[in-house]
Write a protein that holds these residues in place. Sequence first.
Motif, PDB file in Angstrom:
ATOM      1  N   ALA A 159       0.861  -1.183   0.000  1.00  0.00           N
ATOM      2  CA  ALA A 159       0.000   0.000   0.000  1.00  0.00           C
ATOM      3  C   ALA A 159       0.898   1.233   0.000  1.00  0.00           C
ATOM      4  CB  ALA A 159      -0.903   0.003   1.228  1.00  0.00           C
ATOM      5  N   PHE A 160       0.435   2.270  -0.662  1.00  0.00           N
ATOM      6  CA  PHE A 160       1.197   3.517  -0.762  1.00  0.00           C
ATOM      7  C   PHE A 160       0.367   4.682  -0.257  1.00  0.00           C
ATOM      8  CE2 PHE A 160       2.725   0.666  -4.032  1.00  0.00           C
ATOM      9  CZ  PHE A 160       4.096   0.742  -3.886  1.00  0.00           C
ATOM     10  N   HIS A 161       1.055   5.667   0.295  1.00  0.00           N
ATOM     11  CA  HIS A 161       0.380   6.896   0.718  1.00  0.00           C
ATOM     12  C   HIS A 161       1.313   8.074   0.459  1.00  0.00           C
ATOM     13  CE1 HIS A 161      -2.345   9.497   2.879  1.00  0.00           C
ATOM     14  NE2 HIS A 161      -1.319   9.993   3.523  1.00  0.00           N
ATOM     15  N   VAL A 162       0.786   9.077  -0.217  1.00  0.00           N
ATOM     16  CA  VAL A 162       1.506  10.338  -0.396  1.00  0.00           C
ATOM     17  C   VAL A 162       0.800  11.344   0.501  1.00  0.00           C
ATOM     18  CG1 VAL A 162       2.194  12.159  -1.986  1.00  0.00           C
ATOM     19  CG2 VAL A 162       2.122   9.774  -2.771  1.00  0.00           C
ATOM     20  N   PHE A 163       1.550  11.907   1.420  1.00  0.00           N
ATOM     21  CA  PHE A 163       0.961  12.862   2.349  1.00  0.00           C
ATOM     22  C   PHE A 163       0.588  14.143   1.605  1.00  0.00           C
ATOM     23  CE2 PHE A 163       2.949   9.854   5.067  1.00  0.00           C
ATOM     24  CZ  PHE A 163       2.155   9.822   6.194  1.00  0.00           C
ATOM     25  N   PRO A 164      -0.662  14.563   1.743  1.00  0.00           N
ATOM     26  CA  PRO A 164      -1.152  15.746   1.018  1.00  0.00           C
ATOM     27  C   PRO A 164      -0.269  16.973   1.242  1.00  0.00           C
ATOM     28  CG  PRO A 164      -2.978  14.621   2.093  1.00  0.00           C
ATOM     29  CD  PRO A 164      -1.701  13.980   2.594  1.00  0.00           C
ATOM     30  N   GLY A 165       0.014  17.656   0.149  1.00  0.00           N
ATOM     31  CA  GLY A 165       0.797  18.882   0.216  1.00  0.00           C
ATOM     32  C   GLY A 165       2.283  18.660   0.396  1.00  0.00           C
ATOM     33  N   THR A 166       2.734  17.395   0.314  1.00  0.00           N
ATOM     34  CA  THR A 166       4.159  17.094   0.477  1.00  0.00           C
ATOM     35  C   THR A 166       4.635  16.205  -0.662  1.00  0.00           C
ATOM     36  OG1 THR A 166       4.015  14.968   1.662  1.00  0.00           O
ATOM     37  CG2 THR A 166       3.737  16.982   2.979  1.00  0.00           C
ATOM     38  N   THR A 167       5.911  15.905  -0.630  1.00  0.00           N
ATOM     39  CA  THR A 167       6.473  14.937  -1.569  1.00  0.00           C
ATOM     40  C   THR A 167       6.767  13.616  -0.858  1.00  0.00           C
ATOM     41  OG1 THR A 167       8.769  15.602  -1.194  1.00  0.00           O
ATOM     42  CG2 THR A 167       7.554  16.820  -2.876  1.00  0.00           C
ATOM     43  N   LEU A 168       6.353  13.499   0.395  1.00  0.00           N
ATOM     44  CA  LEU A 168       6.625  12.297   1.184  1.00  0.00           C
ATOM     45  C   LEU A 168       5.716  11.153   0.763  1.00  0.00           C
ATOM     46  CD1 LEU A 168       7.994  10.767   3.501  1.00  0.00           C
ATOM     47  CD2 LEU A 168       6.259  11.742   5.033  1.00  0.00           C
ATOM     48  N   THR A 169       6.346  10.078   0.304  1.00  0.00           N
ATOM     49  CA  THR A 169       5.642   8.868  -0.101  1.00  0.00           C
ATOM     50  C   THR A 169       6.061   7.741   0.822  1.00  0.00           C
ATOM     51  OG1 THR A 169       5.712   9.609  -2.399  1.00  0.00           O
ATOM     52  CG2 THR A 169       5.209   7.285  -2.021  1.00  0.00           C
ATOM     53  N   VAL A 170       5.086   7.002   1.327  1.00  0.00           N
ATOM     54  CA  VAL A 170       5.363   5.858   2.203  1.00  0.00           C
ATOM     55  C   VAL A 170       4.787   4.614   1.546  1.00  0.00           C
ATOM     56  CG1 VAL A 170       4.937   4.821   4.466  1.00  0.00           C
ATOM     57  CG2 VAL A 170       5.362   7.275   4.276  1.00  0.00           C
ATOM     58  N   CYS A 171       5.577   3.545   1.585  1.00  0.00           N
ATOM     59  CA  CYS A 171       5.125   2.246   1.111  1.00  0.00           C
ATOM     60  C   CYS A 171       5.081   1.308   2.310  1.00  0.00           C
ATOM     61  CB  CYS A 171       6.098   1.697   0.067  1.00  0.00           C
ATOM     62  SG  CYS A 171       5.732  -0.008  -0.417  1.00  0.00           S
ATOM     63  N   ALA A 172       3.977   0.583   2.457  1.00  0.00           N
ATOM     64  CA  ALA A 172       3.850  -0.430   3.502  1.00  0.00           C
ATOM     65  C   ALA A 172       3.728  -1.789   2.822  1.00  0.00           C
ATOM     66  CB  ALA A 172       2.622  -0.165   4.368  1.00  0.00           C
ATOM     67  N   LEU A 173       4.679  -2.662   3.100  1.00  0.00           N
ATOM     68  CA  LEU A 173       4.649  -4.020   2.564  1.00  0.00           C
ATOM     69  C   LEU A 173       4.219  -4.963   3.679  1.00  0.00           C
ATOM     70  CD1 LEU A 173       8.027  -4.121   0.574  1.00  0.00           C
ATOM     71  CD2 LEU A 173       5.717  -3.656  -0.302  1.00  0.00           C
ATOM     72  N   THR A 174       3.165  -5.713   3.445  1.00  0.00           N
ATOM     73  CA  THR A 174       2.717  -6.703   4.413  1.00  0.00           C
ATOM     74  C   THR A 174       3.350  -8.034   4.034  1.00  0.00           C
ATOM     75  OG1 THR A 174       0.630  -5.547   4.717  1.00  0.00           O
ATOM     76  CG2 THR A 174       0.719  -7.846   5.456  1.00  0.00           C
ATOM     77  N   LEU A 175       3.970  -8.674   5.027  1.00  0.00           N
ATOM     78  CA  LEU A 175       4.660  -9.932   4.798  1.00  0.00           C
ATOM     79  C   LEU A 175       3.769 -11.115   5.146  1.00  0.00           C
ATOM     80  CD1 LEU A 175       8.148  -8.931   6.242  1.00  0.00           C
ATOM     81  CD2 LEU A 175       7.181  -8.509   3.965  1.00  0.00           C
ATOM     82  N   LYS A 176       4.186 -12.305   4.733  1.00  0.00           N
ATOM     83  CA  LYS A 176       3.408 -13.528   4.955  1.00  0.00           C
ATOM     84  C   LYS A 176       2.953 -13.692   6.397  1.00  0.00           C
ATOM     85  CE  LYS A 176       5.210 -16.752   1.513  1.00  0.00           C
ATOM     86  NZ  LYS A 176       5.998 -17.998   1.365  1.00  0.00           N
ATOM     87  N   ASN A 177       3.811 -13.331   7.337  1.00  0.00           N
ATOM     88  CA  ASN A 177       3.471 -13.545   8.750  1.00  0.00           C
ATOM     89  C   ASN A 177       2.663 -12.389   9.345  1.00  0.00           C
ATOM     90  OD1 ASN A 177       5.342 -11.523   9.102  1.00  0.00           O
ATOM     91  ND2 ASN A 177       6.766 -12.719  10.317  1.00  0.00           N
ATOM     92  N   GLY A 178       2.286 -11.418   8.512  1.00  0.00           N
ATOM     93  CA  GLY A 178       1.489 -10.289   8.968  1.00  0.00           C
ATOM     94  C   GLY A 178       2.297  -9.071   9.378  1.00  0.00           C
ATOM     95  N   PHE A 179       3.623  -9.221   9.487  1.00  0.00           N
ATOM     96  CA  PHE A 179       4.474  -8.085   9.842  1.00  0.00           C
ATOM     97  C   PHE A 179       4.467  -7.091   8.685  1.00  0.00           C
ATOM     98  CE2 PHE A 179       8.563  -5.938  10.672  1.00  0.00           C
ATOM     99  CZ  PHE A 179       8.393  -5.637  12.006  1.00  0.00           C
ATOM    100  N   ILE A 180       4.591  -5.810   9.012  1.00  0.00           N
ATOM    101  CA  ILE A 180       4.605  -4.764   7.989  1.00  0.00           C
ATOM    102  C   ILE A 180       5.923  -4.017   8.047  1.00  0.00           C
ATOM    103  CG2 ILE A 180       3.527  -2.607   7.209  1.00  0.00           C
ATOM    104  CD1 ILE A 180       0.896  -3.681   8.400  1.00  0.00           C
ATOM    105  N   VAL A 181       6.564  -3.858   6.895  1.00  0.00           N
ATOM    106  CA  VAL A 181       7.753  -3.014   6.796  1.00  0.00           C
ATOM    107  C   VAL A 181       7.389  -1.802   5.957  1.00  0.00           C
ATOM    108  CG1 VAL A 181       9.447  -4.863   7.066  1.00  0.00           C
ATOM    109  CG2 VAL A 181       8.659  -4.279   4.802  1.00  0.00           C
TER     110      VAL A 181
END
Length: 103
Positions: free
Chosen positions: A36-58
């Motif tokens: 999943a991706f999110h770009v914070f409104p009004g910024t250039t900051l982009t975050v990616c959240a990767l969910t792994l097989k065991n449910g952990f998120i990086v």
Amino acid sequence: MANNSEDAIEAEIQAKNLDAPRLTPAHIDEQIVSQAFHVFPGTTLTVCALTLKNGFIVTGESAAASPENFDREIGCKIARENARAKIWALEGYALRNRLAGIA
């Protein structure tokens, strides 16, 4: 998805018949079940959240220094690459535990 540098290193490892337990780019990619991706409104900051097989998120981040250079697609690619890089350390730690008989 592995990058060209990872592919080259993997080919060299295989060519040298280094076959002890290790991580591979394919193994890293197999751990990812969603993103999943999110770009914070009004910024250039982009975050990616990767969910792994065991449910952990990086997570991985990217941000353009100059707003004029911001491109959502590029930001997402960089943020994903940065998140995926963290999986190597986590999986390396887990593998070392298994090899040491700890896990």
